[in-house]
Design an enzyme around this catalytic site. Structure first.
Site, PDB file in Angstrom:
ATOM      1  N   ASP A  57       1.161  -1.196  -0.505  1.00 45.24           N
ATOM      2  CA  ASP A  57      -0.262   0.125   0.386  1.00 45.24           C
ATOM      3  C   ASP A  57       1.203   0.795  -0.097  1.00 45.24           C
ATOM      4  OD1 ASP A  57      -2.514   1.635   0.146  1.00 45.24           O
ATOM      5  OD2 ASP A  57      -1.559   1.803   2.780  1.00 45.24           O
ATOM      6  N   ASP A  97      -0.347   4.887   0.720  1.00 44.82           N
ATOM      7  CA  ASP A  97      -0.507   5.749   2.094  1.00 44.82           C
ATOM      8  C   ASP A  97      -0.304   5.398   3.307  1.00 44.82           C
ATOM      9  OD1 ASP A  97      -1.618   8.317   0.038  1.00 44.82           O
ATOM     10  OD2 ASP A  97      -2.464   6.973  -0.858  1.00 44.82           O
TER      11      ASP A  97
END
Lengths: 154, 689
Positions: free
Chosen positions: B174, B176
């Site tokens: 991922d 963020d």
């Protein structure tokens, strides 16, 4: 008014003629007919234009844009084409570790280079199916035939 | 692409009898062509007209009788085998009646046309069209190539083989708050250009990029990201899976991986995902046994066993995850001026699985609005101003404080000499996150275990999900947890992040105290306002009363943390905490003096040790605890400042008033003994954050 014509038709798709790429010559501008209630006028314009219409079984030259394990995408002018991995000759192997990802041929070409299909390479393909949508024409092709595939110096 | 199809008839019609056949072996048939005629005993509705009482009554009577029907082919192609002959009766629905070879099974389709034969499949007949034969979109991009299950499995298998040979696994990463933290707060730019700003040293490696007609993003890489990526590249084939837009993902990938050798084209973004959830199946439809996920949220992965949940990287305080504004925050509670905690908790969890295209436009607007708000509210500036005010007050309060006392903390930075009033100024930004080092270690370990087990088990490769689930289960084995004041009472506790997280890591969770409970996880509670469970647990030997951070840290570090550091310290000095048993020893006596003198000093230390984030989180928690005692469901944010004096507002008047209140309550509660109140308590809200 001419500007209006250019804006309206250039770069758009006509069901009958395919892509209208550029208006070349305006043959005749009809006399305007005022539309009742709106104050707008309607002109019939006859023009000649450069169009691109593709047909099934047509052989086209394009540039590869995206390569993934399922096949590759190419652009033929405004047209996008997908060539599935099944329609790429079997001696082209997908190599995910290559950067950028590419289909790499086991055989070198005439100059002894490894023949690759990767982003930016020119390919020649035959169209096997066409789909026309409102804003886009798009087709699928094959390079699994003689004289098709990545081209040098195109 | 020739495909064989086994022909059969609808299962509920068996046994059937073939009456006649119209095709021979090797005959070419069209789709919908009649292969033969068969008969079966079926239920037919017969309309009857009965004359009763002089009136005609129409009745529909289902009757069973022999029905003759044509056997039509669903596919086009050549009959390869014909296993039946006229007159034959077939009882077994599984028996293959005929084998047909299709010239093309349309296994790869692009927006309605078959990519292998070029046929337009969107035109269907009464049997529907063939588009349903390739529905899996497994490419990272969103160009509309779909494949059939067979092809998907084949590709997955090829990938697994390749990875096994290269001794690698797949890592889905991922962006963020996992490896980067981005904000659109323009304050960042001001700070970057202001050499006087105390935050400047941390902003040196902040990347800035603009998404055309959108926002200017400021991106901070998590410390150690580049080392992490290059280390992981040796062991894993890395994919990016982000909830950000395509442009955003590409920009971040450019920063992380300028020559594209780490991720290549293996990037998938919100634009391609079109769902509020992430799923491994989106990329790896059939084989997930070699996939490891690293993300800061577990809910959007539906607590997949393959997930390693990292602690969120929160560099730009108050920003949160700019690409997930519609979901409640994850992980340890963090608070910011933009997103009041209560508001987020109150928000119902987003349950709609597949976001439709129209909805996506809507959510894009929401996203845009959120970023606009963020740009306007400038949370960083606010926090900075608040901090400065606090800093000024603090330095007034502790004029003779030595720098040595503060040097142990990361947050306090020597200030530039422009402001004479305060000798040092706290920075808003903290740059001491070393989370990725630990992640590297854990992922190495997973990789090692996988290949060790593979060598041991032979041909059948192990499953990474199982390995990870097993390793997780060992972490909190034998622990039984009771939550108190952590999970809002109006939500089902078993569906909460923290609950599921604890269970995945081998702990047992329970709603109420019992004899075998080992840990009570609770928020910080002050004075007498602790919950019933905590008060009871204090009197149970061997039960640790710990802060939620104990659980969060244990989960994210894959290691049971020493409870001692996380024990809920008594604010009341009158009660000592016994480290051996984890229970409090109460010494009733002259408490007032102890609190008034002792507590504050303790608080003051804590304030220096902890960041503004923690203080704010605690404030929110304390407030929740207060609200709980009032037996009220709602959280009144306006009372926050008055109900408990902020650590910084060190005025004696506030404290006197506050603790007098507290003690009145304490006295009351001590008088009314527990048992009757307990039941009441259980029904009453268990606490809100």
């Amino acid at each position: 008014m001419l500007r209006k014509l250019y804006e309206e038709v250039e770069g758009h798709i006509d069901g009958q003629y395919g892509y209208i790429i550029s208006v070349l010559n305006i043959v005749e501008v009809g006399s305007g007919v005022l539309q009742p209630m709106t104050g707008l006028a309607e002109f019939n314009v006859v023009y000649q234009a450069l169009v691109m219409k593709v047909f099934k079984n047509m052989v086209v030259d394009g540039v590869v844009t995206v390569v993934n394990p399922l096949g590759f995408w190419a652009e033929i002018g405004p047209l996008t084409m997908f060539v599935a991995s099944a329609l790429i000759p079997t001696y082209f192997k997908y190599d995910p570790s290559a950067n950028p990802p590419a289909f790499i041929s086991e055989f070198g070409d005439d100059n002894g280079h490894v023949s690759r299909i990767e982003k930016g390479v020119a390919v020649r393909a035959r169209i096997i199916g066409i789909r026309t949508e409102a804003t886009e024409i798009f087709c699928v092709g094959t390079i699994k035939e003689d004289y098709l595939g990545p081209q040098l110096g195109v | 692409m020739e495909t064989t199809q086994n022909l059969a008839l609808p299962q509920d019609r068996y046994p059937i009898t073939i009456v006649s056949l119209r095709v021979k072996k090797d005959s070419e048939i069209y789709r919908d062509e009649v292969i033969g005629v068969y008969e079966y005993v079926g239920t037919v509705v017969v309309k009857k007209t009965v004359v009763a009482d002089g009136r005609e009554i129409h009745e529909e009577v289902p009757t069973r009788r022999l029905v003759k029907e044509e056997w039509r082919s669903q596919f086009e192609g050549r009959i390869d085998k014909l296993n039946v002959s006229p007159g034959q009766t077939i009882a077994d629905p599984k028996q293959i009646l005929a084998v047909l070879v299709e010239p093309c099974g349309h296994p790869i389709q692009v927006r309605g046309i078959c990519a292998t034969c070029g046929k337009d499949l969107s035109i269907g007949d009464y049997m529907g069209n063939d588009m349903g034969r390739a529905t899996i979109n497994m490419a990272h991009d969103n160009r509309g190539v779909t494949v059939s299950r067979d092809v998907a499995e084949k590709l997955d298998k090829e990938r697994s083989q390749r990875l096994l040979i290269a001794q690698k696994l797949t890592l889905i990463l991922d962006l963020d708050q996992t490896v980067v933290h981005a904000t659109v707060d323009p304050t960042v730019l001001q700070w970057m250009n202001d050499p006087q700003n105390p935050n400047q040293p941390f902003l040196k490696d902040v990347h800035k990029f603009e998404i055309p007609t959108y926002h200017t993003h400021y991106v901070k890489l998590r410390p150690g990201t580049r080392e992490f990526l290059s280390a992981m590249n040796e062991l894993y084939e890395m994919h990016i899976y982000t909830m950000g837009s395509r442009q955003y993902a590409d920009q971040i990938a450019m920063i992380l991986d300028p020559d594209r050798h780490l991720f290549k084209d293996r990037i998938i973004s919100r634009d391609e995902n079109r769902s509020n959830f992430k799923s491994i199946q989106r990329l790896f439809p059939s084989d997930q046994s070699m996939v490891v996920i690293v993300d800061d949220r577990s809910d959007i992965w539906r607590w997949s066993p393959n997930l390693y949940k990292i602690l969120p990287f929160n560099f730009f305080v108050g920003t949160g995850d700019i690409n997930a504004p519609r979901l409640p925050p994850s992980g340890p509670p963090r608070s910011g001026p933009v997103l009041p905690v209560s508001q987020l908790v109150a928000e119902p969890p987003d349950d709609d699985d597949e976001k439709s295209v129209e909805e996506k436009d809507l959510s894009d607007d929401v996203q845009h609005q959120f970023l606009d708000d963020l740009e306007k509210t400038r949370p960083l500036e606010k926090i900075s101003e608040e901090l400065e005010e606090e800093g000024d007050r603090n330095t007034d309060a502790m004029e003779v404080d030595t720098p040595a006392a503060d040097s142990a903390t990361d947050n306090v930075k020597p200030k530039t000499p422009t402001k004479e009033l305060s000798p040092r100024r706290r920075t808003v930004l903290v740059d001491n996150d070393r989370e990725l080092d630990r992640v590297t270690e854990i992922l190495r370990n997973v990789h090692h275990t996988f290949y060790a087990e593979k060598a041991a088990s032979g041909p059948a490769p192990p499953d990474v999900g199982e390995i990870m689930a097993r390793q997780k289960k060992d972490v909190l084995r034998g622990v039984k947890i009771v939550f108190s004041g952590v999970i809002p009472s109006n939500l089902n506790p078993a569906q909460q992040d923290i609950w599921i997280g604890a269970e995945q890591f081998g702990a047992k969770c329970s709603v109420d105290l019992s004899d075998d409970v080992t840990h009570v996880v609770t928020v910080k509670q002050i004075g007498t306002n602790r919950t019933n469970k905590v008060r009871r647990a204090r009197n149970m030997p061997g039960v640790f009363v710990v802060k939620p951070d104990w659980l969060y840290d244990s989960i994210s570090r894959w290691e049971r943390q020493e409870e001692e550091e996380y024990l809920l310290e008594e604010v009341c000095r009158g009660a000592r905490l016994s480290l051996e048993t984890g229970r409090a020893i109460y010494e009733t006596g002259d408490d007032d003096e102890a609190i008034l003198s002792g507590t504050w000093e303790h608080e003051n230390d804590l304030f220096i040790k902890l960041g503004q984030d923690d203080i704010e989180a605690m404030d929110a928690e304390i407030e929740a605890a207060l609200a709980e005692d009032d037996d009220s469901d709602e959280i009144d944010h306006d009372t926050q400042d008055t109900s408990f004096p902020d650590a910084s507002q060190n005025t004696d008047a506030d404290f006197d008033a506050f603790f007098e209140e507290g003690f009145a309550a304490f006295a009351e509660e001590n008088e009314s003994s527990d048992p009757p109140k307990e039941d009441e308590k259980r029904k009453a809200p268990e606490g809100e954050r």
